[in-house]
Every structure is written in structure tokens, then in C-alpha cells.
Enzyme design. Structure first.
Site, PDB file in Angstrom:
ATOM      1  N   GLU A 129     -69.330  12.119 -41.833  1.00 42.09           N
ATOM      2  CA  GLU A 129     -69.409  10.759 -41.279  1.00 42.09           C
ATOM      3  C   GLU A 129     -70.543   9.976 -41.943  1.00 42.09           C
ATOM      4  O   GLU A 129     -70.417   8.777 -42.191  1.00 42.09           O
ATOM      5  CB  GLU A 129     -69.604  10.812 -39.758  1.00 42.09           C
ATOM      6  CG  GLU A 129     -68.386  11.331 -39.001  1.00 42.09           C
ATOM      7  CD  GLU A 129     -67.178  10.394 -39.107  1.00 42.09           C
ATOM      8  OE1 GLU A 129     -67.344   9.181 -38.959  1.00 42.09           O
ATOM      9  OE2 GLU A 129     -66.062  10.902 -39.348  1.00 42.09           O
ATOM     10  N   HIS A 185     -67.116  10.193 -32.441  1.00 40.09           N
ATOM     11  CA  HIS A 185     -66.400  10.490 -33.688  1.00 40.09           C
ATOM     12  C   HIS A 185     -67.169   9.850 -34.844  1.00 40.09           C
ATOM     13  O   HIS A 185     -67.374  10.481 -35.864  1.00 40.09           O
ATOM     14  CB  HIS A 185     -64.960   9.956 -33.605  1.00 40.09           C
ATOM     15  CG  HIS A 185     -64.170  10.105 -34.877  1.00 40.09           C
ATOM     16  ND1 HIS A 185     -62.815   9.893 -34.956  1.00 40.09           N
ATOM     17  CD2 HIS A 185     -64.538  10.416 -36.131  1.00 40.09           C
ATOM     18  CE1 HIS A 185     -62.378  10.100 -36.195  1.00 40.09           C
ATOM     19  NE2 HIS A 185     -63.411  10.405 -36.926  1.00 40.09           N
ATOM     20  N   HIS A 239     -69.291   6.749 -43.897  1.00 44.69           N
ATOM     21  CA  HIS A 239     -69.575   5.507 -43.152  1.00 44.69           C
ATOM     22  C   HIS A 239     -71.068   5.175 -43.112  1.00 44.69           C
ATOM     23  O   HIS A 239     -71.464   4.025 -43.274  1.00 44.69           O
ATOM     24  CB  HIS A 239     -69.055   5.629 -41.716  1.00 44.69           C
ATOM     25  CG  HIS A 239     -67.596   5.967 -41.627  1.00 44.69           C
ATOM     26  ND1 HIS A 239     -66.604   5.051 -41.851  1.00 44.69           N
ATOM     27  CD2 HIS A 239     -66.963   7.138 -41.343  1.00 44.69           C
ATOM     28  CE1 HIS A 239     -65.404   5.627 -41.694  1.00 44.69           C
ATOM     29  NE2 HIS A 239     -65.606   6.891 -41.394  1.00 44.69           N
TER      30      HIS A 239
HETATM   31  P1  5GP Z   1     -62.726   9.609 -40.427  1.00 40.21           P
HETATM   32  O1  5GP Z   1     -61.747   9.330 -39.318  1.00 40.21           O
HETATM   33  O2  5GP Z   1     -64.136   9.437 -40.006  1.00 40.21           O
HETATM   34  O3  5GP Z   1     -62.387   8.949 -41.693  1.00 40.21           O
HETATM   35  O4  5GP Z   1     -62.500  11.167 -40.743  1.00 40.21           O
HETATM   36  C1  5GP Z   1     -62.689  12.173 -39.806  1.00 40.21           C
HETATM   37  C2  5GP Z   1     -62.729  13.515 -40.547  1.00 40.21           C
HETATM   38  O5  5GP Z   1     -63.537  14.406 -39.822  1.00 40.21           O
HETATM   39  C3  5GP Z   1     -61.347  14.142 -40.714  1.00 40.21           C
HETATM   40  O6  5GP Z   1     -61.278  14.751 -41.987  1.00 40.21           O
HETATM   41  C4  5GP Z   1     -61.341  15.219 -39.630  1.00 40.21           C
HETATM   42  O7  5GP Z   1     -60.594  16.356 -39.994  1.00 40.21           O
HETATM   43  C5  5GP Z   1     -62.828  15.593 -39.549  1.00 40.21           C
HETATM   44  N1  5GP Z   1     -63.242  16.014 -38.207  1.00 40.21           N
HETATM   45  C6  5GP Z   1     -64.045  17.060 -37.965  1.00 40.21           C
HETATM   46  N2  5GP Z   1     -64.233  17.192 -36.649  1.00 40.21           N
HETATM   47  C7  5GP Z   1     -63.551  16.194 -36.035  1.00 40.21           C
HETATM   48  C8  5GP Z   1     -63.394  15.824 -34.661  1.00 40.21           C
HETATM   49  O8  5GP Z   1     -63.902  16.415 -33.727  1.00 40.21           O
HETATM   50  N3  5GP Z   1     -62.627  14.715 -34.425  1.00 40.21           N
HETATM   51  C9  5GP Z   1     -62.029  14.009 -35.435  1.00 40.21           C
HETATM   52  N4  5GP Z   1     -61.283  12.935 -35.084  1.00 40.21           N
HETATM   53  N5  5GP Z   1     -62.175  14.346 -36.734  1.00 40.21           N
HETATM   54  C10 5GP Z   1     -62.923  15.428 -37.026  1.00 40.21           C
END
Ligand code: 5GP
Length: 256
Positions: A146, A60, A150
Site C-alpha cells: 500500500e 485497506h 499509494h
Molecule cells: P489495491 O486494492 O490497494 O490496489 O491492492 C490490494 C492488494 O493487496 C491486492 O494485491 C491484494 O491481494 C493485497 N492484499 C493483501 N491483504 C489484503 C487484504 O486484507 N484486503 C485486500 N482487499 N487486499 C489485500
């Protein structure tokens, strides 16, 4: 002339220093179990027309993190607790009051990722860091997001940021680590969460944090594993922070 030089010196001292290193304490390497992303009410989609990803933990993100929340003015306490801590509302409010718990969108608000930066990593990233979101379905958009949020705070260039995340993930196949301890995907069996925690500590050598979510029937299941990593993103460390968790005594690992 002297006046012009003095003016330039003054101006440069007022501009933000884009070379300043971020002083975070460690990284979280966050890996998600696809079965637990997909079987919730929101469902999931498969990326890039490439079909269903492997039944393996997928990355992630690699998130710089502080060991203690800092300062008072934290804009996204809710986002933090949801994303990093999986906390309940009371804890979430407390975190919001305590301050900023990680850096994000560093530099000029986060430089966009270029496909050129990761051109030799695309095949590995596609296998190990696939998006499961139905919003965009393109894994590059997930990597790009990401990176901006980050990665720009990681003190690494884009190539090293993604290469090190991949290298860390390749060291331990978490699904195999769990299988070695008899924890295998099942839509009916549940496992004591302590057994899951111990299996990961034993199999990787380091204590990780666990995040659970709920399937469409409201049952708790292992969703994400947060492995802690040193500031160079090279080696695992024991997690310095315990994480409030929604994992109940027993959790599922749903089939994907
Ligand atoms: P973070 O948790 O890094 O702040 O945000 C994750 C973002 O990436 C969210 O907006 C989510 O909709 C998007 N996203 C795209 N693909 C994925 C995935 O496979 N898993 C997750 N957890 N988030 C995803």
C-alpha cells in the site's frame, strides 16, 4: 568550466524532479469488513500467527485520488474500477478511456517501506490494518504494498502516512456507528443500503461511498467503506465523487 556548469544545469533540468508534490484532490480511506472478505469463494487467512483479527472494519488503504480522471493514457483502468469504483464492465471501459484517475507508484516507481519507518506504529497497525489475504499472510507486506502503490503519492513521509490513516480510523468505529443504527452482523438479516449510507453519514458527519461484493451464495454484502479525506489526510470531507456500486437495494453484513 562555464561549459561544464552549463552542461550540469541542462542535465538537472532534464532529470525528473523527485520533490514535485502530487496534485491529487482528496484521499479515500478505505476500510474493509472482514466478514465480507472471508465468506466469498476465495476465503481468507489470518496474519502473522496472531489469530483471528477483531470483528471490526480494518484499513485497506489510504489512497490519493483525483476528483476527475485526467489525460488519456491510463495503464490500469481495470484495476482502478475494480479497486476504487467497484464498477461494472461498461463503466470500467469508460474510465479506461477517460484517463488516469489517481496517481500511483510515485517517485522512482515507489520507494520500499522500511520496518524502521513505522516501528512505533506496528502494534496499532497489526490491530487496525491486518491482511486477510492467503497469498502472503504477513501484514507488513500488505502495508509495504500500500505504501509503494499509494503512499508514495501522498506527499507524506511513511510515518505520517500510516499514523494519519490510524488516527482517521480511530475517530470513528464504523461497526459501532452501524450498530447504533441497528445494523448488526448477521448471516440472515439484510439491510436497506440507504440505511447503511445514512447511518455512516449520521455517525461520522460525512457522506461516504460504499462497495459491495458477493458471498459464496451470490448475495450482496457490504464489503468496503470509502471515507473521503482532505489532502493533508487529517479531516474527513463529504465524498466529491459518487461511486457506481454493486450494492443492491438490500445488503448483508455477515458475521465475522
Ligand atoms: P489495491 O486494492 O490497494 O490496489 O491492492 C490490494 C492488494 O493487496 C491486492 O494485491 C491484494 O491481494 C493485497 N492484499 C493483501 N491483504 C489484503 C487484504 O486484507 N484486503 C485486500 N482487499 N487486499 C489485500
Amino acid at each position: 568550466m562555464k561549459l561544464a556548469i552549463a552542461f550540469l544545469v541542462l542535465l538537472s533540468s532534464l532529470l525528473p524532479d523527485s520533490s514535485t508534490a502530487e496534485d491529487f484532490d482528496f484521499f479515500y480511506l478505505v476500510q474493509q469488513w472482514p466478514g465480507s472478505f472471508c465468506d466469498t469463494r476465495q476465503g481468507c487467512c489470518f496474519p502473522d500467527g496472531a489469530g483471528k483479527p477483531a470483528a471490526a472494519f480494518g484499513i485497506h488503504g489510504l489512497w490519493p485520488n483525483y476528483a476527475k480522471c485526467r489525460g488519456r493514457h491510463h495503464r490500469e483502468g481495470g484495476g482502478l474500477a475494480r479497486a476504487v469504483l467497484g464498477a461494472d464492465d461498461a463503466f470500467l471501459a469508460a474510465v479506461g478511456r477517460r484517463g488516469k484517475c489517481w496517481p500511483e507508484y510515485c517517485g522512482d516507481g515507489g520507494q520500499p517501506l522500511s520496518p524502521w519507518d513505522v516501528r512505533d506504529l506496528v502494534a496499532s497497525l497489526g490491530r487496525s490494518w491486518p491482511t486477510l489475504s492467503c497469498k502472503n499472510r504477513r501484514s507488513f507486506e500488505f502495508w509495504s504494498y500500500e505504501w509503494k502503490k499509494h503512499g508514495t503519492c501522498s506527499n507524506l513521509d511513511p510515518h505520517d502516512y500510516f499514523a494519519r490513516a490510524l488516527q482517521l480510523r480511530e475517530r470513528h468505529d464504523l461497526a459501532a456507528v452501524l450498530a447504533d443504527a441497528g445494523i448488526v452482523p448477521s448471516d440472515t438479516d439484510t439491510y436497506p443500503v440507504d440505511r447503511v449510507r445514512d447511518a455512516i453519514a449520521q455517525g461520522t458527519g460525512f457522506v461516504a461511498n460504499l462497495e459491495c461484493n458477493r458471498d459464496a451464495d451470490g448475495e450482496a454484502q457490504l464489503f468496503q467503506v470509502y471515507q473521503c479525506v482532505d489532502r493533508e489526510a487529517k479531516d474527513l470531507i463529504d465524498c466529491p465523487l459518487p461511486m457506481p456500486t454493486k450494492c443492491t437495494d438490500r445488503v448483508k453484513l455477515p458475521v465475522f
